[in-house]
Design an enzyme around this catalytic site. Structure first.
Site, PDB file in Angstrom:
ATOM      1  N   ILE A 156     -28.408  22.263 -22.408  1.00 42.04           N
ATOM      2  CA  ILE A 156     -27.751  23.555 -22.673  1.00 42.04           C
ATOM      3  C   ILE A 156     -26.234  23.399 -22.506  1.00 42.04           C
ATOM      4  O   ILE A 156     -25.453  23.860 -23.349  1.00 42.04           O
ATOM      5  CB  ILE A 156     -28.331  24.653 -21.756  1.00 42.04           C
ATOM      6  CG1 ILE A 156     -29.812  24.880 -22.108  1.00 42.04           C
ATOM      7  CG2 ILE A 156     -27.538  25.951 -21.873  1.00 42.04           C
ATOM      8  CD1 ILE A 156     -30.585  25.764 -21.132  1.00 42.04           C
ATOM      9  N   ALA A 235     -27.430  30.195 -16.135  1.00 44.02           N
ATOM     10  CA  ALA A 235     -28.501  29.372 -15.544  1.00 44.02           C
ATOM     11  C   ALA A 235     -29.440  30.203 -14.671  1.00 44.02           C
ATOM     12  O   ALA A 235     -30.478  30.692 -15.149  1.00 44.02           O
ATOM     13  CB  ALA A 235     -27.873  28.222 -14.770  1.00 44.02           C
ATOM     14  N   ARG A 236     -29.081  30.378 -13.406  1.00 41.16           N
ATOM     15  CA  ARG A 236     -29.894  31.171 -12.492  1.00 41.16           C
ATOM     16  C   ARG A 236     -28.988  31.887 -11.492  1.00 41.16           C
ATOM     17  O   ARG A 236     -28.005  31.318 -11.004  1.00 41.16           O
ATOM     18  CB  ARG A 236     -30.862  30.281 -11.708  1.00 41.16           C
ATOM     19  CG  ARG A 236     -32.096  29.838 -12.479  1.00 41.16           C
ATOM     20  CD  ARG A 236     -33.062  30.992 -12.750  1.00 41.16           C
ATOM     21  NE  ARG A 236     -34.277  30.565 -13.410  1.00 41.16           N
ATOM     22  CZ  ARG A 236     -34.451  30.480 -14.731  1.00 41.16           C
ATOM     23  NH1 ARG A 236     -33.465  30.810 -15.557  1.00 41.16           N
ATOM     24  NH2 ARG A 236     -35.604  30.089 -15.233  1.00 41.16           N
ATOM     25  N   ASP A 260     -25.570  36.299 -17.363  1.00 35.73           N
ATOM     26  CA  ASP A 260     -26.862  36.644 -17.970  1.00 35.73           C
ATOM     27  C   ASP A 260     -27.935  36.658 -16.898  1.00 35.73           C
ATOM     28  O   ASP A 260     -29.057  37.094 -17.152  1.00 35.73           O
ATOM     29  CB  ASP A 260     -27.226  35.621 -19.059  1.00 35.73           C
ATOM     30  CG  ASP A 260     -28.469  36.030 -19.835  1.00 35.73           C
ATOM     31  OD1 ASP A 260     -28.591  37.236 -20.166  1.00 35.73           O
ATOM     32  OD2 ASP A 260     -29.326  35.174 -20.106  1.00 35.73           O
ATOM     33  N   GLU A 265     -32.686  40.022  -9.743  1.00 39.08           N
ATOM     34  CA  GLU A 265     -32.973  40.678 -11.029  1.00 39.08           C
ATOM     35  C   GLU A 265     -34.251  41.500 -10.918  1.00 39.08           C
ATOM     36  O   GLU A 265     -35.193  41.050 -10.289  1.00 39.08           O
ATOM     37  CB  GLU A 265     -33.163  39.610 -12.131  1.00 39.08           C
ATOM     38  CG  GLU A 265     -31.895  38.864 -12.477  1.00 39.08           C
ATOM     39  CD  GLU A 265     -32.156  37.654 -13.378  1.00 39.08           C
ATOM     40  OE1 GLU A 265     -33.222  37.587 -14.021  1.00 39.08           O
ATOM     41  OE2 GLU A 265     -31.308  36.766 -13.410  1.00 39.08           O
ATOM     42  N   HIS A 283     -30.710  38.850 -18.604  1.00 37.89           N
ATOM     43  CA  HIS A 283     -31.449  37.593 -18.738  1.00 37.89           C
ATOM     44  C   HIS A 283     -32.011  37.423 -20.159  1.00 37.89           C
ATOM     45  O   HIS A 283     -33.227  37.349 -20.365  1.00 37.89           O
ATOM     46  CB  HIS A 283     -32.578  37.508 -17.702  1.00 37.89           C
ATOM     47  CG  HIS A 283     -32.965  36.098 -17.384  1.00 37.89           C
ATOM     48  ND1 HIS A 283     -33.311  35.675 -16.122  1.00 37.89           N
ATOM     49  CD2 HIS A 283     -33.055  35.004 -18.174  1.00 37.89           C
ATOM     50  CE1 HIS A 283     -33.608  34.381 -16.155  1.00 37.89           C
ATOM     51  NE2 HIS A 283     -33.457  33.953 -17.382  1.00 37.89           N
ATOM     52  N   GLY A 285     -31.157  34.863 -22.218  1.00 40.14           N
ATOM     53  CA  GLY A 285     -30.953  33.482 -22.675  1.00 40.14           C
ATOM     54  C   GLY A 285     -31.892  33.027 -23.779  1.00 40.14           C
ATOM     55  O   GLY A 285     -31.457  32.584 -24.841  1.00 40.14           O
ATOM     56  N   SER A 286     -33.180  33.116 -23.545  1.00 39.22           N
ATOM     57  CA  SER A 286     -34.129  32.569 -24.526  1.00 39.22           C
ATOM     58  C   SER A 286     -34.727  33.646 -25.426  1.00 39.22           C
ATOM     59  O   SER A 286     -35.690  33.386 -26.151  1.00 39.22           O
ATOM     60  CB  SER A 286     -35.250  31.829 -23.789  1.00 39.22           C
ATOM     61  OG  SER A 286     -35.942  32.723 -22.946  1.00 39.22           O
TER      62      SER A 286
HETATM   63  C1  GLV Z   1     -35.070  31.020 -18.897  1.00 38.13           C
HETATM   64  O1  GLV Z   1     -34.291  31.494 -18.150  1.00 38.13           O
HETATM   65  C2  GLV Z   1     -35.794  29.809 -18.646  1.00 38.13           C
HETATM   66  O2  GLV Z   1     -35.594  29.142 -17.610  1.00 38.13           O
HETATM   67  O3  GLV Z   1     -36.624  29.463 -19.474  1.00 38.13           O
END
Ligand code: GLV
Length: 317
Positions: A156, A235-236, A260, A265, A283, A285-286
């Site tokens: 990423i 990321a986290r 994000d 959360e 969140h 991201g995906s």
């Molecule tokens: C999304 O945050 C993932 O880790 O897949």
């Protein structure tokens, strides 16, 4: 037929595939299972298709029935699972790498753009029709020529670097090890986090969450950034100390943030709410159809590979 518990609702095509392959316990109402309920529902199951919202800590893992042999996590990150506790119980943990790189990097770039170019304030003004063009209205930070510090140059991070480079940013990074020239593509390597921070006009946190990275971006780290830096995290949430970041926004040490992900959360630390310069997403991201479909397919393939061979290439423990 193997029996699988699926803890969250998936896209229809993925659920249909699961139904063809397994005796499957779906979560059609997408209820957030408590740890007790998850344990109860896993009785008689051979595996669990889990999500990042499931807290599979040591206590929960130790209470899973012996029949459960695999936790196939529907995410690339697996910070929600105590992988060591799972290993001790001979439970394989798998993740879904690669398939979400592009979508997550897109959000990583959106965070950089949104924070630097004051998107939250702009959206608010446009929706309320209470803005007026002027030469200095919502002046932001230009990306072209700015130094982007990438913490964690995995897939990423590399994809964010590629897009950011095409926007004219100068790429710096810190990683456990220096990348080969073909992956680095001219990015400047820093062997310590402190060195990276000192040159990061914009920081992009892209490293995995682990015991070593909890609160890595804390007060001391933030002090090492240039004054007026922008901090983004795709990321986290666990990697960033929110109190320290909010304090840095209060002091204008940090100009803006793009997040994000964040601790606790979906509950956002209220300290961020008073800052219009906080560009914050839930969140995402995906969150594209292609990526969520591919992630679930991979999580299913991981189950199948494990049941067929006793092993899985995406095993993380
Ligand atoms: C999304 O945050 C993932 O880790 O897949």
């Amino acid at each position: 037929m193997k029996k699988i518990l699926v803890t969250r609702k998936l896209l229809r095509s993925n659920e249909d595939k699961l139904k063809d392959l397994y005796d499957v316990g779906l979560n059609l109402n997408d209820e957030l299972y408590s740890q007790d309920k998850l344990i109860e529902l896993s009785h008689g199951c051979d595996g669990i298709l889990s999500a990042l919202t499931d807290k599979l800590d040591k206590e929960t893992i130790n209470k899973l029935p012996d029949s459960v042999k695999i936790l196939s996590n529907f995410a690339v990150g697996f910070g929600n699972i105590d992988v060591e506790a799972a290993k001790k119980r001979d439970i394989v943990v798998t993740n879904t790498p690669e398939v979400l790189t592009d979508a997550t990097a897109e959000i990583g770039i959106l965070l950089i753009l949104g924070a630097c170019r004051r998107a939250s304030e702009g959206i608010e003004g446009a929706r309320a029709s209470n803005w007026k063009w002027s030469a200095d209205y919502l002046i932001g930070k230009q990306l072209t020529g700015a130094r982007l510090g990438i913490l964690g140059m995995g897939r990423i991070g590399q994809k964010i670097a590629n897009i950011a480079r095409s926007l004219g940013m100068i790429i710096h990074y810190h990683n456990r090890s220096k990348l080969s020239d073909d992956k680095e593509k001219g990015a400047i390597y820093h062997d310590t986090l402190d060195k990276l921070l000192s040159v990061s006009d914009v920081l992009s946190v892209c490293c995995p969450a682990s015991k070593e990275t909890v609160n890595l971006i804390n007060k001391d780290a933030i002090e090492k950034l240039p004054k007026g830096a922008v901090v983004t995290n795709v990321a986290r949430g666990d990697i960033v100390d929110d109190e320290a970041l909010i304090d840095a926004l209060d002091r204008r040490k940090v100009y803006a943030v793009g997040l994000d992900v964040y601790k606790g959360e979906p509950n956002l630390n209220p300290g961020y709410m008073k800052h219009k310069s906080a560009f914050i997403l839930p969140h995402l991201g995906s969150a594209t159809k292609e990526t969520r479909t591919a992630m679930a397919n991979l999580a299913i393939d991981n189950l199948t590979e494990f049941f067929d061979t006793g092993d899985c290439k995406n095993k993380v423990n």
